[in-house]
Write a protein that holds these residues in place. Structure first.
Motif, PDB file in Angstrom:
ATOM      1  N   GLU A 118       7.467  47.472  56.723  1.00  0.00           N
ATOM      2  CA  GLU A 118       7.226  47.971  55.370  1.00  0.00           C
ATOM      3  C   GLU A 118       5.830  48.577  55.257  1.00  0.00           C
ATOM      4  OE1 GLU A 118       7.422  48.760  51.225  1.00  0.00           O
ATOM      5  OE2 GLU A 118       8.931  48.557  52.783  1.00  0.00           O
ATOM      6  N   VAL A 122       5.052  52.649  54.500  1.00  0.00           N
ATOM      7  CA  VAL A 122       4.246  53.231  53.416  1.00  0.00           C
ATOM      8  C   VAL A 122       2.932  53.793  53.941  1.00  0.00           C
ATOM      9  CG1 VAL A 122       5.287  51.778  51.643  1.00  0.00           C
ATOM     10  CG2 VAL A 122       3.192  51.037  52.748  1.00  0.00           C
ATOM     11  N   GLN A 127      -0.186  49.307  47.927  1.00  0.00           N
ATOM     12  CA  GLN A 127       1.162  49.053  47.446  1.00  0.00           C
ATOM     13  C   GLN A 127       1.101  48.378  46.092  1.00  0.00           C
ATOM     14  OE1 GLN A 127       3.206  46.832  50.448  1.00  0.00           O
ATOM     15  NE2 GLN A 127       2.309  48.044  52.072  1.00  0.00           N
TER      16      GLN A 127
END
Length: 129
Positions: A118, A122, A127
């Motif tokens: 993850e 990104v 985040q």
């Protein structure tokens, strides 16, 4: 170096820390083996050496989870990268000769790799939770 470059370097270092923790835990589990009964003293020494690697990897795993929180990664990423340290460490403390640490590693490793994936997906950007 720009802020984006520093962030990218921090992401690479964090990913390497997570992978190093998993490698140390895996090597410790492999080195310690598992025994149905209490092993002979020579094998007990190998288990103790393996347990040291496991606990060092668990410390790295917990460190990577703390760093993940400081980097403002999503909460589930932070939890997932700390799971190998928490689950395998608990299983090893509970019984250093048991099969539980293998099961804990089988459960926790894919989750930790999912957290790493993850963060890579990104591209290390900040985040939102």
């Amino acid at each position: 170096m720009s802020d984006a470059g520093r962030r990218r370097a921090g992401t690479i270092a964090w990913v390497l820390l997570v992978l190093a923790s998993m490698a140390m835990i895996g090597y410790g589990i492999w080195r310690a083996g598992w025994h149905i009964w209490l092993p002979v003293p020579a094998d007990q020494e190998q288990v103790w050496i393996g347990n040291r690697f496991i606990f060092a990897g668990c410390a790295l795993s917990i460190t990577s989870a703390v760093w993940s929180g400081a980097r403002e990664n999503r909460l589930w990423v932070t939890i997932c990268v700390g799971l190998p340290g928490a689950l395998v460490g608990w299983a090893t403390l509970d019984n250093p000769y048991d099969l539980k640490r293998y099961v804990a590693a089988v459960v926790a490793y894919p989750m930790a790799l999912g957290g790493v994936a993850e963060v890579i997906r990104v591209r290390g950007r900040r985040q939102t939770n």
